[in-house]
Design a protein around this motif. Structure first.
Motif, PDB file in Angstrom:
ATOM      1  N   LYS A  66      70.463  61.815 -27.797  1.00  0.00           N
ATOM      2  CA  LYS A  66      71.909  61.769 -27.547  1.00  0.00           C
ATOM      3  C   LYS A  66      72.486  63.173 -27.376  1.00  0.00           C
ATOM      4  CE  LYS A  66      75.933  59.874 -29.868  1.00  0.00           C
ATOM      5  NZ  LYS A  66      76.349  59.026 -30.986  1.00  0.00           N
ATOM      6  N   GLU A  67      72.069  64.103 -28.239  1.00  0.00           N
ATOM      7  CA  GLU A  67      72.606  65.466 -28.148  1.00  0.00           C
ATOM      8  C   GLU A  67      72.080  66.183 -26.915  1.00  0.00           C
ATOM      9  OE1 GLU A  67      75.269  66.224 -29.739  1.00  0.00           O
ATOM     10  OE2 GLU A  67      74.996  64.258 -30.668  1.00  0.00           O
ATOM     11  N   GLN A  68      70.843  65.856 -26.515  1.00  0.00           N
ATOM     12  CA  GLN A  68      70.306  66.437 -25.285  1.00  0.00           C
ATOM     13  C   GLN A  68      71.137  65.950 -24.078  1.00  0.00           C
ATOM     14  OE1 GLN A  68      66.073  65.814 -25.188  1.00  0.00           O
ATOM     15  NE2 GLN A  68      65.734  67.430 -23.693  1.00  0.00           N
ATOM     16  N   LEU A  69      71.460  64.667 -24.077  1.00  0.00           N
ATOM     17  CA  LEU A  69      72.275  64.109 -22.990  1.00  0.00           C
ATOM     18  C   LEU A  69      73.684  64.706 -23.013  1.00  0.00           C
ATOM     19  CD1 LEU A  69      71.203  60.341 -23.236  1.00  0.00           C
ATOM     20  CD2 LEU A  69      70.550  61.967 -21.445  1.00  0.00           C
ATOM     21  N   ALA A  70      74.222  64.865 -24.211  1.00  0.00           N
ATOM     22  CA  ALA A  70      75.587  65.418 -24.333  1.00  0.00           C
ATOM     23  C   ALA A  70      75.648  66.843 -23.778  1.00  0.00           C
ATOM     24  CB  ALA A  70      76.030  65.394 -25.793  1.00  0.00           C
ATOM     25  N   GLY A  71      74.554  67.580 -23.920  1.00  0.00           N
ATOM     26  CA  GLY A  71      74.539  68.974 -23.468  1.00  0.00           C
ATOM     27  C   GLY A  71      74.166  69.146 -22.005  1.00  0.00           C
ATOM     28  N   ALA A  72      73.925  68.035 -21.318  1.00  0.00           N
ATOM     29  CA  ALA A  72      73.484  68.117 -19.919  1.00  0.00           C
ATOM     30  C   ALA A  72      74.665  68.322 -18.977  1.00  0.00           C
ATOM     31  CB  ALA A  72      72.752  66.829 -19.540  1.00  0.00           C
ATOM     32  N   ASP A  73      74.415  69.063 -17.903  1.00  0.00           N
ATOM     33  CA  ASP A  73      75.407  69.123 -16.816  1.00  0.00           C
ATOM     34  C   ASP A  73      75.256  67.892 -15.925  1.00  0.00           C
ATOM     35  OD1 ASP A  73      76.452  71.712 -17.456  1.00  0.00           O
ATOM     36  OD2 ASP A  73      74.605  72.580 -16.656  1.00  0.00           O
ATOM     37  N   GLY A  74      74.043  67.343 -15.922  1.00  0.00           N
ATOM     38  CA  GLY A  74      73.782  66.139 -15.140  1.00  0.00           C
ATOM     39  C   GLY A  74      72.639  65.362 -15.755  1.00  0.00           C
ATOM     40  N   ILE A  75      72.713  64.047 -15.641  1.00  0.00           N
ATOM     41  CA  ILE A  75      71.663  63.175 -16.187  1.00  0.00           C
ATOM     42  C   ILE A  75      70.932  62.512 -15.021  1.00  0.00           C
ATOM     43  CG2 ILE A  75      71.225  61.074 -17.537  1.00  0.00           C
ATOM     44  CD1 ILE A  75      73.748  61.775 -19.202  1.00  0.00           C
ATOM     45  N   LEU A  76      69.607  62.550 -15.097  1.00  0.00           N
ATOM     46  CA  LEU A  76      68.771  61.902 -14.086  1.00  0.00           C
ATOM     47  C   LEU A  76      67.881  60.872 -14.781  1.00  0.00           C
ATOM     48  CD1 LEU A  76      67.364  61.646 -11.278  1.00  0.00           C
ATOM     49  CD2 LEU A  76      65.916  63.573 -11.958  1.00  0.00           C
ATOM     50  N   ILE A  77      67.937  59.638 -14.311  1.00  0.00           N
ATOM     51  CA  ILE A  77      67.084  58.591 -14.869  1.00  0.00           C
ATOM     52  C   ILE A  77      66.060  58.173 -13.812  1.00  0.00           C
ATOM     53  CG2 ILE A  77      67.015  56.228 -15.792  1.00  0.00           C
ATOM     54  CD1 ILE A  77      68.701  57.736 -17.661  1.00  0.00           C
ATOM     55  N   SER A  78      64.817  58.078 -14.217  1.00  0.00           N
ATOM     56  CA  SER A  78      63.817  57.449 -13.345  1.00  0.00           C
ATOM     57  C   SER A  78      63.467  56.113 -13.983  1.00  0.00           C
ATOM     58  CB  SER A  78      62.579  58.334 -13.197  1.00  0.00           C
ATOM     59  OG  SER A  78      61.768  57.805 -12.165  1.00  0.00           O
TER      60      SER A  78
ATOM     61  N   LEU B 230      59.203  62.474 -12.547  1.00  0.00           N
ATOM     62  CA  LEU B 230      60.043  63.504 -13.183  1.00  0.00           C
ATOM     63  C   LEU B 230      59.271  64.814 -13.349  1.00  0.00           C
ATOM     64  CD1 LEU B 230      62.007  61.495 -15.907  1.00  0.00           C
ATOM     65  CD2 LEU B 230      62.786  62.244 -13.648  1.00  0.00           C
ATOM     66  N   SER B 231      57.982  64.717 -13.662  1.00  0.00           N
ATOM     67  CA  SER B 231      57.176  65.947 -13.791  1.00  0.00           C
ATOM     68  C   SER B 231      57.092  66.674 -12.453  1.00  0.00           C
ATOM     69  CB  SER B 231      55.753  65.621 -14.266  1.00  0.00           C
ATOM     70  OG  SER B 231      55.818  64.999 -15.517  1.00  0.00           O
TER      71      SER B 231
ATOM     72  N   ILE C 208      62.929  67.230 -19.580  1.00  0.00           N
ATOM     73  CA  ILE C 208      62.544  65.808 -19.612  1.00  0.00           C
ATOM     74  C   ILE C 208      62.655  65.326 -21.060  1.00  0.00           C
ATOM     75  CG2 ILE C 208      60.733  64.114 -19.131  1.00  0.00           C
ATOM     76  CD1 ILE C 208      59.701  65.985 -16.929  1.00  0.00           C
ATOM     77  N   ALA C 209      63.618  64.455 -21.290  1.00  0.00           N
ATOM     78  CA  ALA C 209      63.864  63.934 -22.642  1.00  0.00           C
ATOM     79  C   ALA C 209      62.977  62.724 -22.882  1.00  0.00           C
ATOM     80  CB  ALA C 209      65.329  63.549 -22.782  1.00  0.00           C
ATOM     81  N   SER C 210      62.739  62.428 -24.136  1.00  0.00           N
ATOM     82  CA  SER C 210      61.835  61.330 -24.477  1.00  0.00           C
ATOM     83  C   SER C 210      62.570  60.157 -25.136  1.00  0.00           C
ATOM     84  CB  SER C 210      60.769  61.851 -25.452  1.00  0.00           C
ATOM     85  OG  SER C 210      59.936  60.778 -25.851  1.00  0.00           O
ATOM     86  N   ILE C 211      62.133  58.959 -24.769  1.00  0.00           N
ATOM     87  CA  ILE C 211      62.636  57.772 -25.474  1.00  0.00           C
ATOM     88  C   ILE C 211      61.546  57.200 -26.385  1.00  0.00           C
ATOM     89  CG2 ILE C 211      64.345  57.179 -23.703  1.00  0.00           C
ATOM     90  CD1 ILE C 211      62.401  54.907 -22.792  1.00  0.00           C
ATOM     91  N   ASP C 212      60.458  57.951 -26.526  1.00  0.00           N
ATOM     92  CA  ASP C 212      59.344  57.488 -27.366  1.00  0.00           C
ATOM     93  C   ASP C 212      59.775  57.495 -28.836  1.00  0.00           C
ATOM     94  OD1 ASP C 212      56.863  56.515 -27.745  1.00  0.00           O
ATOM     95  OD2 ASP C 212      55.786  58.343 -27.181  1.00  0.00           O
TER      96      ASP C 212
ATOM     97  N   ILE D  73      69.783  69.893 -16.127  1.00  0.00           N
ATOM     98  CA  ILE D  73      69.571  68.462 -15.870  1.00  0.00           C
ATOM     99  C   ILE D  73      68.706  67.909 -16.992  1.00  0.00           C
ATOM    100  CG2 ILE D  73      68.458  66.758 -14.357  1.00  0.00           C
ATOM    101  CD1 ILE D  73      69.189  68.516 -11.975  1.00  0.00           C
ATOM    102  N   VAL D  74      69.172  66.842 -17.618  1.00  0.00           N
ATOM    103  CA  VAL D  74      68.351  66.141 -18.603  1.00  0.00           C
ATOM    104  C   VAL D  74      67.872  64.846 -17.946  1.00  0.00           C
ATOM    105  CG1 VAL D  74      68.296  64.998 -20.852  1.00  0.00           C
ATOM    106  CG2 VAL D  74      69.475  67.197 -20.583  1.00  0.00           C
ATOM    107  N   ALA D  75      66.557  64.719 -17.867  1.00  0.00           N
ATOM    108  CA  ALA D  75      65.950  63.598 -17.158  1.00  0.00           C
ATOM    109  C   ALA D  75      65.263  62.668 -18.151  1.00  0.00           C
ATOM    110  CB  ALA D  75      64.940  64.122 -16.148  1.00  0.00           C
ATOM    111  N   VAL D  76      65.391  61.375 -17.902  1.00  0.00           N
ATOM    112  CA  VAL D  76      64.792  60.370 -18.796  1.00  0.00           C
ATOM    113  C   VAL D  76      63.962  59.396 -17.960  1.00  0.00           C
ATOM    114  CG1 VAL D  76      65.261  58.511 -20.440  1.00  0.00           C
ATOM    115  CG2 VAL D  76      66.762  60.515 -20.381  1.00  0.00           C
TER     116      VAL D  76
END
Ligand code: FNR
Length: 185
Positions: free
Chosen positions: A62-74, A21-22, A36-40, A4-7
């Protein structure tokens, strides 16, 4: 292993959404790789800048999101909608348009949000619907997580002290992981 890649849609240090997310990272089972991916550091989107090549912060996300099985946004809620910094990051990773299929199509997706106010980011989460549709994401709408009165649910160390919030978050995550695993089959 389910990745899961979370943003978090907030840049501030004391962000309730980042804190959520933490806490989620600690709650998921051992077979989940929760990143937990960063938009900073993502600059304001500008097609002139884009012509010079995507910034490294954008390519990494973008590549972290592409490699995710699922994306979680908070997502926080600003003015009943998606905060500009988060929308800006999403706009960057949607480029070039031809990459949307690789990064997002059919990807399991879940949305939650925290706010000190009373409506738990309901409006911001609703504002995500056109993006979910455009990106052809597979939204997991099993359970909603609208965390209101966030300042009463977190302590000074940004740990959740409210048992009901922890229970809801755990259930939300369990359902999302199950949803991802079902889509993989
Ligand atoms: C807000 N906030 C807010 N909250 C809400 O529930 N609905 C809203 O429409 C808004 N609008 C809004 C606009 C702007 C410009 C700011 C700065 C804030 C409050 C917001 O929920 C609060 O600052 C959260 O703490 C932001 O999320 P993080 O940073 O804690 O993750």
């Amino acid at each position: 292993m389910t990745r899961i890649v979370a943003v978090s849609g907030s840049l501030r240090k004391g962000s309730y959404n980042t804190a959520l997310l933490s806490v989620a990272k600690e709650l998921v089972s051992a077979d989940v790789d929760f990143q937990i991916a960063s938009i900073d550091g993502i600059p304001l989107f500008n097609e002139d800048l884009e012509k010079q090549g995507a910034p490294a912060t954008v390519t990494a996300l973008k590549e972290q999101l592409a490699g995710a099985d699922g994306i979680l946004i908070s997502t926080p809620e600003y003015n009943y909608s998606i905060p500009g910094v988060l929308k800006n990051a999403i706009d960057w990773v949607s480029r070039p348009n031809a990459d949307i299929a690789r990064v997002f199509h059919n990807k399991p997706f879940a949305l939650m949000g925290a706010t000190p106010s009373g409506f738990g980011t309901l409006n911001a989460q609703t504002a995500w619907l056109p993006i979910i549709r455009y990106f052809k994401l597979r939204p997991c709408f099993a359970n909603a997580l609208y965390l209101s009165a966030a300042h009463e649910k977190f302590d000074a160390n940004l740990k959740v002290q409210d048992q009901m919030t922890l229970t809801n978050l755990e259930k939300f995550l369990t359902d999302f992981v199950r949803f991802i695993q079902q889509q993989k089959q």
